[in-house]
Design a protein around this motif. Sequence first.
Motif, PDB file in Angstrom:
ATOM      1  N   ASN A 170      14.537  -1.661  11.292  1.00  0.00           N
ATOM      2  CA  ASN A 170      14.255  -3.003  10.780  1.00  0.00           C
ATOM      3  C   ASN A 170      14.322  -3.082   9.259  1.00  0.00           C
ATOM      4  O   ASN A 170      13.841  -4.050   8.658  1.00  0.00           O
ATOM      5  N   ASN A 171      14.883  -2.042   8.643  1.00  0.00           N
ATOM      6  CA  ASN A 171      15.155  -2.046   7.204  1.00  0.00           C
ATOM      7  C   ASN A 171      13.907  -2.097   6.321  1.00  0.00           C
ATOM      8  O   ASN A 171      13.945  -2.617   5.206  1.00  0.00           O
ATOM      9  N   LEU A 172      12.801  -1.536   6.826  1.00  0.00           N
ATOM     10  CA  LEU A 172      11.616  -1.394   5.988  1.00  0.00           C
ATOM     11  C   LEU A 172      11.427   0.055   5.531  1.00  0.00           C
ATOM     12  O   LEU A 172      10.613   0.332   4.650  1.00  0.00           O
ATOM     13  N   ALA A 173      12.160   0.969   6.145  1.00  0.00           N
ATOM     14  CA  ALA A 173      12.148   2.377   5.749  1.00  0.00           C
ATOM     15  C   ALA A 173      13.578   2.893   5.733  1.00  0.00           C
ATOM     16  O   ALA A 173      14.478   2.274   6.310  1.00  0.00           O
ATOM     17  N   GLU A 174      13.776   4.025   5.043  1.00  0.00           N
ATOM     18  CA  GLU A 174      15.095   4.641   4.957  1.00  0.00           C
ATOM     19  C   GLU A 174      14.975   6.106   5.356  1.00  0.00           C
ATOM     20  O   GLU A 174      13.962   6.748   5.059  1.00  0.00           O
ATOM     21  N   LEU A 175      16.001   6.626   6.001  1.00  0.00           N
ATOM     22  CA  LEU A 175      16.047   8.033   6.365  1.00  0.00           C
ATOM     23  C   LEU A 175      17.214   8.680   5.642  1.00  0.00           C
ATOM     24  O   LEU A 175      18.366   8.301   5.845  1.00  0.00           O
ATOM     25  N   SER A 176      16.901   9.633   4.764  1.00  0.00           N
ATOM     26  CA  SER A 176      17.931  10.326   4.004  1.00  0.00           C
ATOM     27  C   SER A 176      18.073  11.754   4.523  1.00  0.00           C
ATOM     28  O   SER A 176      17.055  12.417   4.798  1.00  0.00           O
ATOM     29  N   PRO A 177      19.299  12.253   4.669  1.00  0.00           N
ATOM     30  CA  PRO A 177      19.493  13.639   5.117  1.00  0.00           C
ATOM     31  C   PRO A 177      18.769  14.629   4.214  1.00  0.00           C
ATOM     32  O   PRO A 177      18.851  14.532   2.982  1.00  0.00           O
ATOM     33  N   ASN A 178      18.016  15.532   4.826  1.00  0.00           N
ATOM     34  CA  ASN A 178      17.289  16.592   4.112  1.00  0.00           C
ATOM     35  C   ASN A 178      16.136  16.077   3.249  1.00  0.00           C
ATOM     36  O   ASN A 178      15.492  16.860   2.562  1.00  0.00           O
ATOM     37  N   GLN A 179      15.891  14.777   3.252  1.00  0.00           N
ATOM     38  CA  GLN A 179      14.803  14.226   2.427  1.00  0.00           C
ATOM     39  C   GLN A 179      13.761  13.489   3.254  1.00  0.00           C
ATOM     40  O   GLN A 179      12.682  13.179   2.757  1.00  0.00           O
ATOM     41  N   GLY A 180      14.065  13.202   4.492  1.00  0.00           N
ATOM     42  CA  GLY A 180      13.116  12.512   5.349  1.00  0.00           C
ATOM     43  C   GLY A 180      13.059  11.015   5.080  1.00  0.00           C
ATOM     44  O   GLY A 180      13.959  10.430   4.477  1.00  0.00           O
TER      45      GLY A 180
ATOM     46  N   GLU B 187       0.836  -1.199   0.000  1.00  0.00           N
ATOM     47  CA  GLU B 187       0.000   0.000   0.000  1.00  0.00           C
ATOM     48  C   GLU B 187       0.873   1.252   0.000  1.00  0.00           C
ATOM     49  O   GLU B 187       0.476   2.305  -0.509  1.00  0.00           O
ATOM     50  N   LEU B 188       2.049   1.134   0.608  1.00  0.00           N
ATOM     51  CA  LEU B 188       3.083   2.155   0.511  1.00  0.00           C
ATOM     52  C   LEU B 188       4.206   1.534  -0.313  1.00  0.00           C
ATOM     53  O   LEU B 188       4.858   0.588   0.124  1.00  0.00           O
ATOM     54  N   ALA B 189       4.407   2.041  -1.511  1.00  0.00           N
ATOM     55  CA  ALA B 189       5.270   1.381  -2.488  1.00  0.00           C
ATOM     56  C   ALA B 189       6.746   1.582  -2.175  1.00  0.00           C
ATOM     57  O   ALA B 189       7.129   2.587  -1.552  1.00  0.00           O
ATOM     58  N   PRO B 190       7.602   0.648  -2.598  1.00  0.00           N
ATOM     59  CA  PRO B 190       9.048   0.805  -2.417  1.00  0.00           C
ATOM     60  C   PRO B 190       9.536   2.141  -2.977  1.00  0.00           C
ATOM     61  O   PRO B 190       9.182   2.522  -4.094  1.00  0.00           O
ATOM     62  N   GLY B 191      10.316   2.871  -2.181  1.00  0.00           N
ATOM     63  CA  GLY B 191      10.843   4.162  -2.594  1.00  0.00           C
ATOM     64  C   GLY B 191       9.912   5.333  -2.372  1.00  0.00           C
ATOM     65  O   GLY B 191      10.314   6.488  -2.538  1.00  0.00           O
ATOM     66  N   GLU B 192       8.672   5.071  -1.970  1.00  0.00           N
ATOM     67  CA  GLU B 192       7.689   6.153  -1.793  1.00  0.00           C
ATOM     68  C   GLU B 192       8.033   6.999  -0.571  1.00  0.00           C
ATOM     69  O   GLU B 192       8.346   6.461   0.499  1.00  0.00           O
ATOM     70  N   PRO B 193       7.978   8.329  -0.681  1.00  0.00           N
ATOM     71  CA  PRO B 193       8.231   9.184   0.486  1.00  0.00           C
ATOM     72  C   PRO B 193       7.195   8.936   1.575  1.00  0.00           C
ATOM     73  O   PRO B 193       6.013   8.703   1.300  1.00  0.00           O
ATOM     74  N   LEU B 194       7.659   8.976   2.822  1.00  0.00           N
ATOM     75  CA  LEU B 194       6.789   8.797   3.981  1.00  0.00           C
ATOM     76  C   LEU B 194       6.735  10.127   4.726  1.00  0.00           C
ATOM     77  O   LEU B 194       7.562  10.402   5.598  1.00  0.00           O
ATOM     78  N   ARG B 195       5.771  10.958   4.369  1.00  0.00           N
ATOM     79  CA  ARG B 195       5.700  12.316   4.894  1.00  0.00           C
ATOM     80  C   ARG B 195       4.933  12.327   6.209  1.00  0.00           C
ATOM     81  O   ARG B 195       3.800  11.832   6.312  1.00  0.00           O
TER      82      ARG B 195
END
Length: 223
Positions: free
Chosen positions: A58-68, A25-33
């Motif tokens: 747990n490696n299901l989400a990623e946190l990128s600097p300045n991108q959330g 439902e939340l696709a791979p690579g999709e921003p999580l705002r």
Amino acid sequence: MAPTKPTTRAARMHDLLRSAILRGELAPGEPLRLAALAAKYDASQSLVREALTRLAENNLAELSPNQGFRVVSISRSDLIAITDLRVLLEGEALRLSIEHGDVEWEAAVVSTHHVLERATFTLAGEPGTTQAWSDAHAAFHIALVSACPNPRMLALTNSLRDGAELYRQLSEGGSRFAERDIPAEHRELMRLATSRDPLAVESLERHLRRTTDDVLDSGVLAP
């Protein structure tokens, strides 16, 4: 009624977002705002941030600097890496469970398998497997290794299993999945494990690698 405790709300938010990611439902690579998710789930942004931080751990989400935050990206190489680690760690955890497991462990393996066999696999017109089957499938695999006396190993196997589940859900329904007798594979795992047969570890590796091969052949991942 007493108000819901913050820890309970945080756990529920984590579970909701985890399920949404695993089911696509939340696709791979999709921003999580944060603001959008807080509004969707009627929660505070701090609660959403806490849940996303756990998902990142747990490696299901990623946190990128300045991108959330964003949903973790997927690739063929990542799936292969996950599978190789699962074979090593989950296989060893199963071996240790067979060595250390007691009657209660055997009962947990049998009972979770009983629920899995009776869960509805898929529903017409809906992608992936049903939530009931996915939950039962996870519970069975968790039970298989639950007698492992190494809690860090179990934590790693759970994290890797979540990563693999994301790929499986995206590709479920391909022709190779239809050709397999997946219930028979689970019955064999249950029988070998509760019989304390070391061949259970080899059976688990075949099971994991066949699923990975099916995903790789499904066409959902770029070459």
